[in-house]
Each structure stands twice: as structure tokens, then as C-alpha cells.
Design a protein around this motif. Structure first.
Motif, mmCIF file in Angstrom:
data_model
loop_
_atom_site.group_PDB
_atom_site.id
_atom_site.type_symbol
_atom_site.label_atom_id
_atom_site.label_comp_id
_atom_site.label_asym_id
_atom_site.label_seq_id
_atom_site.Cartn_x
_atom_site.Cartn_y
_atom_site.Cartn_z
ATOM 1 N N GLY A 175 0.748 -8.348 -1.298
ATOM 2 C CA GLY A 175 -0.037 -9.490 -1.744
ATOM 3 C C GLY A 175 -0.710 -9.247 -3.067
ATOM 4 N N GLY A 176 -1.525 -10.208 -3.453
ATOM 5 C CA GLY A 176 -2.196 -10.179 -4.752
ATOM 6 C C GLY A 176 -3.437 -9.327 -4.743
ATOM 7 N N GLY A 177 -4.340 -9.688 -5.597
ATOM 8 C CA GLY A 177 -5.581 -8.945 -5.761
ATOM 9 C C GLY A 177 -5.804 -8.675 -7.235
ATOM 10 N N MET A 178 -6.779 -7.850 -7.493
ATOM 11 C CA MET A 178 -7.106 -7.502 -8.870
ATOM 12 C C MET A 178 -5.895 -6.841 -9.534
ATOM 13 S SD MET A 178 -10.132 -4.982 -10.298
ATOM 14 C CE MET A 178 -9.765 -3.718 -9.117
ATOM 15 N N GLY A 179 -5.590 -7.257 -10.767
ATOM 16 C CA GLY A 179 -4.452 -6.704 -11.499
ATOM 17 C C GLY A 179 -4.830 -5.413 -12.213
ATOM 18 N N VAL A 180 -4.058 -4.357 -11.959
ATOM 19 C CA VAL A 180 -4.281 -3.055 -12.591
ATOM 20 C C VAL A 180 -2.952 -2.553 -13.134
ATOM 21 C CG1 VAL A 180 -5.046 -0.672 -12.242
ATOM 22 C CG2 VAL A 180 -6.152 -2.523 -10.971
ATOM 23 N N GLY A 181 -2.986 -2.078 -14.356
ATOM 24 C CA GLY A 181 -1.808 -1.469 -14.959
ATOM 25 C C GLY A 181 -2.031 0.021 -15.099
ATOM 26 N N VAL A 182 -1.041 0.817 -14.731
ATOM 27 C CA VAL A 182 -1.143 2.281 -14.812
ATOM 28 C C VAL A 182 -0.174 2.773 -15.882
ATOM 29 C CG1 VAL A 182 -0.850 4.459 -13.592
ATOM 30 C CG2 VAL A 182 -1.826 2.490 -12.406
ATOM 31 N N GLY A 183 -0.736 3.444 -16.876
ATOM 32 C CA GLY A 183 0.077 4.032 -17.924
ATOM 33 C C GLY A 183 -0.412 3.604 -19.283
ATOM 34 N N ILE A 185 -3.177 -8.768 -15.548
ATOM 35 C CA ILE A 185 -3.772 -7.438 -15.433
ATOM 36 C C ILE A 185 -5.190 -7.446 -15.995
ATOM 37 C CG2 ILE A 185 -3.555 -5.017 -16.104
ATOM 38 C CD1 ILE A 185 -0.537 -5.439 -16.168
ATOM 39 N N ARG A 186 -6.119 -6.998 -15.186
ATOM 40 C CA ARG A 186 -7.523 -6.964 -15.591
ATOM 41 C C ARG A 186 -7.893 -5.629 -16.232
ATOM 42 N NH1 ARG A 186 -12.558 -7.964 -11.490
ATOM 43 N NH2 ARG A 186 -14.205 -7.611 -13.010
ATOM 44 N N TYR A 187 -7.305 -4.522 -15.697
ATOM 45 C CA TYR A 187 -7.610 -3.183 -16.204
ATOM 46 C C TYR A 187 -6.331 -2.401 -16.468
ATOM 47 C CZ TYR A 187 -12.263 -4.061 -14.284
ATOM 48 O OH TYR A 187 -13.494 -4.594 -14.000
ATOM 49 N N GLN A 188 -6.379 -1.573 -17.495
ATOM 50 C CA GLN A 188 -5.296 -0.630 -17.778
ATOM 51 C C GLN A 188 -5.873 0.775 -17.665
ATOM 52 O OE1 GLN A 188 -3.470 -0.942 -21.645
ATOM 53 N NE2 GLN A 188 -2.246 0.910 -21.342
ATOM 54 N N VAL A 189 -5.153 1.644 -16.952
ATOM 55 C CA VAL A 189 -5.571 3.035 -16.779
ATOM 56 C C VAL A 189 -4.528 3.925 -17.448
ATOM 57 C CG1 VAL A 189 -6.099 4.857 -15.118
ATOM 58 C CG2 VAL A 189 -6.635 2.473 -14.552
ATOM 59 N N SER A 190 -4.936 4.650 -18.482
ATOM 60 C CA SER A 190 -4.021 5.614 -19.095
ATOM 61 C C SER A 190 -4.511 7.016 -18.713
ATOM 62 C CB SER A 190 -3.946 5.444 -20.612
ATOM 63 O OG SER A 190 -5.192 5.695 -21.208
ATOM 64 N N ILE A 191 -3.562 7.909 -18.493
ATOM 65 C CA ILE A 191 -3.890 9.237 -17.951
ATOM 66 C C ILE A 191 -3.220 10.324 -18.781
ATOM 67 C CG2 ILE A 191 -3.778 10.741 -15.923
ATOM 68 C CD1 ILE A 191 -3.490 8.176 -14.212
ATOM 69 N N ASP A 192 -4.002 11.350 -19.094
ATOM 70 C CA ASP A 192 -3.487 12.564 -19.735
ATOM 71 C C ASP A 192 -3.519 13.670 -18.687
ATOM 72 O OD1 ASP A 192 -3.344 11.299 -22.243
ATOM 73 O OD2 ASP A 192 -5.437 11.786 -22.652
ATOM 74 N N ILE A 193 -2.349 14.188 -18.338
ATOM 75 C CA ILE A 193 -2.258 15.297 -17.387
ATOM 76 C C ILE A 193 -2.278 16.585 -18.203
ATOM 77 C CG2 ILE A 193 -0.882 16.408 -15.578
ATOM 78 C CD1 ILE A 193 -1.977 13.683 -14.710
ATOM 79 N N ARG A 194 -3.375 17.320 -18.102
ATOM 80 C CA ARG A 194 -3.530 18.554 -18.879
ATOM 81 C C ARG A 194 -3.021 19.772 -18.129
ATOM 82 N NH1 ARG A 194 -9.509 16.702 -20.789
ATOM 83 N NH2 ARG A 194 -9.886 17.115 -18.602
ATOM 84 N N GLN A 195 -3.092 19.728 -16.797
ATOM 85 C CA GLN A 195 -2.543 20.796 -15.953
ATOM 86 C C GLN A 195 -2.027 20.175 -14.667
ATOM 87 O OE1 GLN A 195 -5.191 24.019 -15.022
ATOM 88 N NE2 GLN A 195 -5.802 24.327 -17.132
ATOM 89 N N LEU A 196 -0.898 20.653 -14.209
ATOM 90 C CA LEU A 196 -0.353 20.264 -12.904
ATOM 91 C C LEU A 196 0.678 21.326 -12.546
ATOM 92 C CD1 LEU A 196 -0.237 18.170 -10.572
ATOM 93 C CD2 LEU A 196 1.681 17.121 -11.790
ATOM 94 N N HIS A 197 0.237 22.296 -11.754
ATOM 95 C CA HIS A 197 1.133 23.395 -11.383
ATOM 96 C C HIS A 197 0.605 24.097 -10.145
ATOM 97 C CE1 HIS A 197 -1.784 25.225 -14.267
ATOM 98 N NE2 HIS A 197 -1.841 26.157 -13.330
#
Length: 188
Positions: free
Chosen positions: A39-47, A113-125
């Protein structure tokens, strides 16, 4: 002529034997905490998602000690790691925010889309201590004006319940769930 064919036959047999000794490759994906809400809801974009240079490869990476990292040659991501992180984070955010209106970058239009979330992955191991680690920074923008609302960092570690790369990917998935919880808290 016969001697040349014989040599080619031996070289071919040796090559086949060498290829048969190569270790089998295993492929891994990160997984969300569960299915996204419908269903719907608040619009969020990831990236977009950006990766530290040492992660921008097909292979899983782990920290052997101190500053020494190792690349698992026979253990690879099943697809693009940035895309996998974006999809897992989008699903996790949708569940935490109770919205099925979550998109992964690039999306066609900012209209819903109401919010956009951008992410920097500095470590993942993974580490030799039996943990997975995640260090990330993220920014939240309001749309359509693209005004930055917040910029934060988060670091965490998750114990691996057993040895192996499958568990390392599972622990990294749990860390992405925790990161989504932190991001969701800023959007509520």
C-alpha cells in the motif's frame, strides 16, 4: 604433425585438470528484516548509495588484523553491492515507517517522494574477532526542493552467530536493519 597434435592434447589435458582444481564460487546477498508493507504511505527514496573504495568489488572483504584486509576470492556478492544495500535499506525503512511507497534510486519522478535518503558506506566487513561492522553516514533531503534536513553518522557491530561467509552476510544484513532504524527515527 603427429607430435604437435600429441603436445596439444597434453596441454589441453593439463589445462582441464587445472580448471577442475579451481575452488567453487559461492554467492551471497544481503537480506531485509522482512517483506515491505503493502500500500501507500509517506514517499521515501533511497539512494544513491556510495561505497568505500575497498568495498567496490564483487568479493566479500574481511579484516584479518589491524590495518590488514583480505578479499575472499571464492566468496562473492550475487550482483551489485550498492544496489543490494539500497534495496535492503528501502525494505527495512518501509517496514519501520509503515509505508509501501519506498523507491530505490534512480526513480522516475520526485512527485510522490517526500524524503530522499543518500548513504555513504564507509565500512562493511567481517572481522577476525567474529563480528561484522558497519560505519555509514547518511543525509535526508526534503523533496522536491532538495533541501538537506539532516546529516548523521552511525557505526555498529554485530556478532556472528557462527563462522562462515553466510553468517557474515547475515550479520551485515542485521546491521543494515539497525541503520534503517536510526534513519527512520529521523523521519518520524
Amino acid at each position: 604433425m603427429l607430435r604437435s597434435l600429441f603436445k596439444l592434447g597434453i596441454i589441453g589435458a593439463l589445462a582441464m585438470q587445472l580448471f577442475s582444481c579451481a575452488p567453487a564460487k559461492s554467492f551471497y546477498v544481503l537480506t531485509p528484516e522482512g517483506p515491505p508493507p503493502s500500500g501507500g504511505g509517506m514517499g521515501v527514496g533511497v539512494g544513491p548509495i556510495s561505497l568505500a573504495g575497498y568495498l567496490d568489488r564483487a568479493n566479500l572483504v574481511y579484516q584479518e588484523s589491524g590495518n590488514r584486509m583480505a578479499v575472499a576470492e571464492s566468496h562473492r556478492w550475487a550482483g551489485d553491492l550498492e544496489e543490494n544495500i539500497a534495496r535492503v535499506t528501502a525494505t527495512n525503512l518501509g517496514r519501520r515507517l509503515g509505508t509501501g511507497n519506498v523507491r530505490v534510486y534512480p526513480w522516475g519522478s520526485d512527485g510522490e517522494i517526500r524524503y530522499q535518503v543518500s548513504i555513504d558506506i564507509r565500512q562493511l566487513h567481517g572481522t577476525s574477532n567474529g563480528e561484522a561492522v558497519l560505519d555509514a553516514a547518511w543525509r535526508v533531503y526534503s523533496l522536491p526542493d532538495r533541501r538537506m534536513i539532516t546529516s548523521k553518522s552511525w557505526s555498529g557491530s554485530e556478532p556472528m552467530k557462527k563462522d562462515g561467509y553466510d553468517e557474515m552476510a547475515a550479520a551485515q544484513s542485521r546491521l543494515l536493519g539497525q541503520l534503517a532504524g536510526e534513519i527512520a527515527a529521523t523521519l518520524k
